[in-house]
Design a protein around this motif. Structure first.
Motif, short mmCIF file in Angstrom:
data_model
loop_
_atom_site.label_atom_id
_atom_site.label_comp_id
_atom_site.label_asym_id
_atom_site.label_seq_id
_atom_site.Cartn_x
_atom_site.Cartn_y
_atom_site.Cartn_z
N SER A 449 0.82 -1.21 0.00
CA SER A 449 0.00 0.00 0.00
C SER A 449 0.86 1.26 0.00
O SER A 449 0.35 2.36 -0.17
CB SER A 449 -0.95 0.00 1.19
OG SER A 449 -0.19 0.05 2.39
N LEU A 450 2.15 1.09 0.21
CA LEU A 450 3.05 2.25 0.21
C LEU A 450 3.73 2.37 -1.14
O LEU A 450 4.13 1.36 -1.74
CB LEU A 450 4.12 2.09 1.30
CG LEU A 450 3.59 2.05 2.73
CD1 LEU A 450 4.71 1.69 3.70
CD2 LEU A 450 2.96 3.39 3.10
N TRP A 451 3.87 3.58 -1.62
CA TRP A 451 4.61 3.78 -2.87
C TRP A 451 6.07 3.39 -2.64
O TRP A 451 6.66 2.66 -3.41
CB TRP A 451 4.48 5.24 -3.31
CG TRP A 451 5.34 5.60 -4.47
CD1 TRP A 451 6.54 6.25 -4.42
CD2 TRP A 451 5.07 5.35 -5.85
NE1 TRP A 451 7.02 6.42 -5.70
CE2 TRP A 451 6.15 5.88 -6.58
CE3 TRP A 451 4.01 4.73 -6.54
CZ2 TRP A 451 6.21 5.80 -7.98
CZ3 TRP A 451 4.08 4.65 -7.92
CH2 TRP A 451 5.16 5.19 -8.62
N GLN A 452 6.62 3.92 -1.55
CA GLN A 452 7.98 3.56 -1.17
C GLN A 452 8.12 3.65 0.34
O GLN A 452 7.46 4.47 0.98
CB GLN A 452 9.00 4.51 -1.81
CG GLN A 452 9.34 4.14 -3.24
CD GLN A 452 10.18 5.19 -3.93
OE1 GLN A 452 9.79 6.35 -3.97
NE2 GLN A 452 11.32 4.80 -4.45
N SER A 453 8.97 2.80 0.90
CA SER A 453 9.33 2.93 2.31
C SER A 453 10.80 2.57 2.41
O SER A 453 11.21 1.51 1.92
CB SER A 453 8.46 2.01 3.18
OG SER A 453 8.37 0.72 2.64
N PHE A 454 11.59 3.45 3.00
CA PHE A 454 13.03 3.20 3.04
C PHE A 454 13.68 4.05 4.14
O PHE A 454 13.04 4.94 4.70
CB PHE A 454 13.68 3.50 1.69
CG PHE A 454 13.43 4.90 1.16
CD1 PHE A 454 14.23 5.96 1.52
CD2 PHE A 454 12.37 5.14 0.26
CE1 PHE A 454 14.00 7.23 1.02
CE2 PHE A 454 12.14 6.41 -0.25
CZ PHE A 454 12.96 7.46 0.12
N CYS A 455 14.94 3.74 4.39
CA CYS A 455 15.70 4.52 5.38
C CYS A 455 16.66 5.47 4.67
O CYS A 455 17.09 5.21 3.55
CB CYS A 455 16.50 3.59 6.27
SG CYS A 455 15.48 2.66 7.42
#
Ligand code: XMP
Length: 531
Positions: A449-455
């Motif tokens: 559901s997220l376009w992107q998730s990152f650190c």
């Protein structure tokens, strides 16, 4: 990456009768029209409204759709079409500006509406015909977005629906199969928009509904075989959706005459290189060269802190590595003539667009142009597809869901998530934190559901305390956004429990980090990546 432009070989559609042609008058919704038409399994193509009529007829379209657009038909330089478009006996659907233009060209009148109509509206359907088949007598919720409106309709036309602000919310000349709607059936807020487009495409036009992933794959494999013949092809495989599906299609067409080159630039997420090699070499039996170029990239990046220069360096080194591999193939007598690229339809439309390209904020140089001596011809098996269609084709070809629903990962990789200098130690910290975020987001069921998730590794050290010890370590920022196309984005409202878990795991498990922040900026004005 670019090769020579001629002969991309993928231009013609797969229907004998040719594509439904959508003429673009500059609407923000034009691509949406195309996607909605294709969802009905009808093949369509977008062309600029300036395309000469003989070229449009050469495509043998079963119907023409005129898109919306920001202009006024009486405005100076307003985009128009040759009125002979209406003399061919081909059904025409005009949407918003397209409807106004059709009425204007056929002898009706258009005027500035007293009140702009923007947003949800309800139309009363008087005649259940054309798009509004079986909706006669009903009130239907639609989406409006217009300043002008039709004030009188051409001879032969009749009113199909009205709205409080538009006496001609839908009009039709059923005899000539011309239909116009002031509203936008392609927009999700028009709840029965799909029914309307189906009624037009299937009942009015009788367009062949044969645009399916399986048909596309079969037709494309055949075309790639013809295009490449006995020659060899090379493909830069990144493990992303587009290059993976493109490589699979070409592999089915020419087998081991396709060599895929996977370049490990040292800027990938943890475990990525191993996964790509295991999947494509192991499971799908592609001929894959795995180039370990980690040192080459990291040495070239040493000391560089400017985001654009980092991108350029990464692009340049990629070309050097790729070129070297291509030459090595040549020396083994397998010289590649074709370069396989995962170019998608939105890029193709953008390059011929009626509006012209928008301003470049980041260069997005994954790879620059290939050196002239390579002289590769392009094979672009996906150039007719939207992203969601690429996933469907990938599914039909047996690619795993994991790969097809991967979040986008930028070409320059972790380098642009590591502001300041890219060092092995900073990459190690970033990677260790990123693995934790990724695992927790997936475990929470939020990954897709997220376009992107990152650190992001913030190049600042702050004071902390661990046990009785004072620490002085880096800050990790978490970036998670929702978006439909990456052009705009909002920060995701991740649950506090998830953020708490990720934060405590990162601080406890990642050596070199003692603080975690959550980035709550939307795009614009921020961008998704930090660099
Ligand atoms: P921004 O940071 O501009 O990113 O909001 C929008 C989307 O593009 C991706 N991105 C890149 N992709 N090469 C790429 O292939 C690049 O240099 C690059 N920079 C940003 C970013 O991940 C987001 O999906």
């Amino acid at each position: 990456m670019s090769g020579t432009k001629e002969d991309t070989g993928m231009e013609s559609g797969m229907n004998e009768s040719g594509p439904v042609v959508i003429l673009d008058f500059g609407s923000q919704y034009t691509q949406l029209i195309a996607r909605r038409v294709r969802e009905q399994h009808v093949y369509c193509e977008i062309h600029p409204c300036t395309k000469p009529l003989d070229e449009i007829w050469a495509l043998r379209p079963p119907a023409v759709i005129l898109s919306g657009g920001p202009a006024s038909v009486y405005g100076e330089g307003a985009p128009t079409v040759d009125p002979a478009l209406f003399e061919r006996g081909v059904p025409v659907l005009g949407i918003c500006y397209g409807m106004q233009l059709m009425c204007h060209l056929l002898g009706g009148k258009v005027e500035r509406a007293d009140e702009r109509e923007y947003g949800p509206a309800t139309i009363s359907v008087e005649r259940g015909e054309g798009l509004l088949l079986e909706m006669g007598g009903e009130d239907v919720d639609v989406w409006m977005s217009h300043g002008d409106r039709v004030a009188s309709i051409p001879d032969g036309f009749e009113v199909s629906a009205t709205s409080p602000n538009s006496p001609f919310a839908a009009v039709a000349d059923p005899g000539r199969r011309f239909f116009g709607v002031q509203f936008h059936p392609e927009v999700g807020h028009t709840k029965r928009g799909a029914d309307m487009l189906r009624a037009f495409l299937v009942n009015v036009v009788g367009a062949p509904a044969n645009w399916t992933p399986e048909n596309f794959a079969t037709a494309t494999i055949r075309k790639v075989k013809e295009q490449i013949g006995d020659a060899n092809a090379i493909c830069g495989l990144s493990g992303g959706v587009d290059s993976s599906v493109a490589a699979m299609l070409v592999h089915r067409a020419i087998g081991d005459r396709l060599t895929c080159v996977f370049v490990d630039n040292g800027l990938l997420r943890a475990g990525e290189a191993e996964e790509v090699v295991a999947m494509f070499r192991g499971r799908f039996d592609l001929k894959l060269i795995h180039v370990d170029a980690r040192d080459e990239f990291l040495n070239a990046l040493a000391g560089e802190t400017d985001p654009e220069r980092k991108r350029k360096i990464i692009g340049r080194v990629f070309i050097e590595v790729f070129d070297r591999e291509a030459r090595a193939l040549g020396e083994r007598g397998e010289e590649p003539t074709f370069l396989v690229q995962g170019t998608l339809y939105p890029d193709v439309i953008e390059s011929v667009s009626f509006k012209g390209p928008s301003a470049t904020i980041k260069s997005h140089h994954n790879v620059g142009g290939l050196p002239d001596h390579m002289k590769l011809k392009l094979c672009e098996p996906l150039r007719l597809l939207f992203k969601d269609e690429v996933r469907e084709v990938g599914t039909a070809m047996g690619l795993p869901r994991d790969l097809l629903w991967r979040q986008p990962f930028p070409g320059p990789g972790l380098a642009i998530r590591c502001p300041g200098e890219v060092t092995r130690e900073r990459l190690r910290i970033l990677r260790d934190a990123d693995v934790i975020l990724d695992a927790e987001v997936r475990a929470a069921g939020l990954y897709e559901s997220l376009w992107q998730s990152f650190c992001v590794l913030v190049p600042v050290r702050t004071v902390g305390v661990m046990g009785d010890e004072r620490t002085y370590d880096y800050v990790i920022a978490i970036r998670a956004v929702t978006s439909s196309d990456g052009m705009t984005a909002d920060w995701a409202r991740l649950p506090y429990e998830l953020l708490a878990k990720v934060s405590s795991r990162i601080i406890n498990e990642v050596r070199g980090c003692n603080r975690v922040c959550y980035d709550i900026s939307s795009k614009p004005p921020a961008t998704i990546e930090w660099e």
